[in-house]
Design an enzyme around this catalytic site. Structure first.
Site, PDB file in Angstrom:
ATOM      1  N   PHE A 128     -11.865   9.304   5.215  1.00 48.09           N
ATOM      2  CA  PHE A 128     -11.508   8.229   6.136  1.00 48.09           C
ATOM      3  C   PHE A 128     -11.023   8.901   7.427  1.00 48.09           C
ATOM      4  CE2 PHE A 128      -8.901   5.013   8.118  1.00 48.09           C
ATOM      5  CZ  PHE A 128      -9.715   3.901   8.012  1.00 48.09           C
ATOM      6  N   ASP A 200      -4.718  11.805  -0.785  1.00 47.96           N
ATOM      7  CA  ASP A 200      -4.712  10.479  -0.167  1.00 47.96           C
ATOM      8  C   ASP A 200      -5.079   9.484  -1.278  1.00 47.96           C
ATOM      9  OD1 ASP A 200      -5.428   8.054   1.075  1.00 47.96           O
ATOM     10  OD2 ASP A 200      -5.996   9.065   2.934  1.00 47.96           O
ATOM     11  N   TYR A 225      -1.380  -1.964   1.208  1.00 41.84           N
ATOM     12  CA  TYR A 225      -1.968  -3.267   1.564  1.00 41.84           C
ATOM     13  C   TYR A 225      -3.319  -3.518   0.897  1.00 41.84           C
ATOM     14  CZ  TYR A 225      -3.793  -0.137   5.249  1.00 41.84           C
ATOM     15  OH  TYR A 225      -4.341   0.925   5.929  1.00 41.84           O
ATOM     16  N   LYS A 226      -3.829  -2.528   0.132  1.00 37.87           N
ATOM     17  CA  LYS A 226      -5.123  -2.731  -0.536  1.00 37.87           C
ATOM     18  C   LYS A 226      -4.872  -3.284  -1.948  1.00 37.87           C
ATOM     19  CE  LYS A 226      -7.120   1.228   1.973  1.00 37.87           C
ATOM     20  NZ  LYS A 226      -7.904   0.570   3.015  1.00 37.87           N
ATOM     21  N   ARG A 374     -20.040  -2.790   1.086  1.00 37.72           N
ATOM     22  CA  ARG A 374     -19.011  -2.289   0.170  1.00 37.72           C
ATOM     23  C   ARG A 374     -18.319  -3.467  -0.502  1.00 37.72           C
ATOM     24  NH1 ARG A 374     -13.678   1.006   2.137  1.00 37.72           N
ATOM     25  NH2 ARG A 374     -13.228  -1.053   2.973  1.00 37.72           N
TER      26      ARG A 374
END
Ligand SMILES: Cc1ncc(COP(=O)(O)O)c(C=O)c1O
Length: 415
Positions: A128, A200, A225-226, A374
């Protein structure tokens, strides 16, 4: 070749799902199949209850006293311990604070300083991007630092690891393909050459079990937040193994990380334990929202989460390939469930338009340039029938060519 499934078989999978009742703890809008919890998790009423209490009682009535009476000041560490259970971290090693990007900076800078005679940071070319941008920022503070990238400097990360490496910054689950790495093996490889490793966990925390302590990891960072459903912009976290606490110095040496924050001394003295990773005043309302989101996890068995995640993603791949195989879709990530996070990606030459058409029909996934569609599968609230229905819509959009409608070609921001 597995037997073709029908809707009744899929409904039976839902009926037998031990996590089925968890869905009731989330708000899922009517007419939406939400397959984007790997970007922004769904809201839970428990979150609103915490927010309401923090705002109307603690802030409005208790005012500044709430820093102590409501435990606001200690929340980063208290929430860190609550979250630590989900990532295999014993108490006192996880702190909730700031953003993932900021935490990458703090931890990477600190780890680099722990290897002063080494000059190489290893990362992944397909990481990312913020991880790479922050690595560039850290490298710029120490002239001579070199960034070695998997996929650029060598095909495999293992080939980049030698005695010159100070730190490896690596994703446990790749954000685009969903490829999962073997944490224990790569950590061991790093330690064999004396390097430190930072994991990560943005696409891991709440998506699958992970054992930071038993893998002997040095550091980890991640967002909430995921799959943890802390809400948009929810505070992130840092894990630092206890053995490093006394030696590590992070660069954003603000007063919350000071040994005696309320002594208001002139010089900086790092606090003890994981608190030294704090910088300044934390967003209390967002922290309280996260508390509500983490409370939902208190009785959840991570092994059941993993089992369901693999079953959901396997089912999705099986149905998409069985029903949509003729329409130019190609599986991007791993076929073996054990190598996969809780997401599935397909490549399609017109992926952007296909995803726009899906979203318009209520199936929310996302698009990652240049051609990835995705889909994230949050085991707490996605069911097997959702998977079935999402594939029905996808098949319809591809078979009818509905995605070719001119309005889907106009680029808008898709997150
Ligand atoms: C792997 C990974 N790291 C970092 C981030 C984002 O960092 P931040 O929360 O600072 O925006 C994301 C966001 O999706 C991500 O997927």
């Amino acid at each position: 070749m597995r037997a073709p499934l029908d809707l009744a078989a899929v409904e039976a999978m839902d009926a037998a799902d031990p996590l089925r009742a968890m869905r009731e703890r989330f708000i899922l809008p009517e007419g939406v199949i939400y397959l984007d919890g790997n970007s922004l998790g769904a809201a839970a009423p428990a979150v609103f209850n915490e927010l309401q209490k923090a705002a109307t009682q603690e802030w409005a009535q208790d005012l500044i006293r709430a820093w102590n009476t409501a435990g606001w000041f200690d929340m980063p560490v208290a929430l860190g311990d609550q979250l630590g259970r989900l990532i295999g971290a014993a108490a006192g090693q996880t702190v909730v604070c700031d953003t993932t990007s900021i935490n990458i900076y703090k931890v990477l800078h600190a780890a680099l300083a722990m290897r002063p005679d080494r000059s190489v940071i290893v990362a992944e070319g397909d990481s990312f991007p913020t991880d790479l941008y922050m690595a560039e920022g850290v490298a710029s503070t120490r002239p001579g630092t070199v960034l070695r990238l998997e996929g650029v400097d060598a095909p495999d990360i293992e080939d980049l690891i030698d005695e010159r490496v100070a730190v490896i910054l690596v994703n446990h689950v790749n954000y685009k393909s969903g490829q999962l790495r073997d944490m224990a093996a790569l950590t061991c490889k790093a330690h064999q050459v004396g390097a430190l490793i930072i994991w990560d966990l943005c696409h891991t925390a709440g998506a699958l079990p992970v054992e930071l302590d038993s893998a002997n990891a040095d550091f980890a960072i991640g967002c909430t937040y995921k799959y943890l459903n802390g809400g948009p912009g929810a505070p992130a976290f840092i894990y630092a193994a206890k053995r490093h606490h006394d030696k590590v110095q992070q660069p954003l040496s603000g007063w919350w990380g000071h040994a005696r924050p309320f002594a208001f001394e002139q010089g900086y003295v790092a606090g003890s334990g994981i608190r030294r990773f704090l910088c300044g005043t934390q967003p209390v309302l967002s922290m309280r929202a996260l508390k509500g989101a983490l409370d939902v996890w208190d009785d959840v068995d991570m092994a059941a989460v993993r089992k369901k995640s693999i079953a959901l993603t396997d089912l999705f791949i099986q149905l998409v390939e069985g029903r949509c195989g003729a329409y130019g879709l190609e599986l991007e990530g791993p076929r073996d469930g054990k190598q996969r996070g809780s997401q599935v990606s397909f490549l399609h030459a017109h992926g952007y338009q296909v995803m726009r058409a899906l979203i318009e029909r209520g199936v929310i996934g996302d698009f990652r340039a240049p051609s990835t569609i995705r889909f994230g599968f949050t085991p707490l609230y996605v069911g097997y029938k959702d998977v079935w229905q999402a594939v029905e819509v996808l098949e319809d959009i591809l078979r009818t060519g509905a995605w070719q409608d001119a309005r889907f070609a106009v680029k808008t921001a898709v997150t």
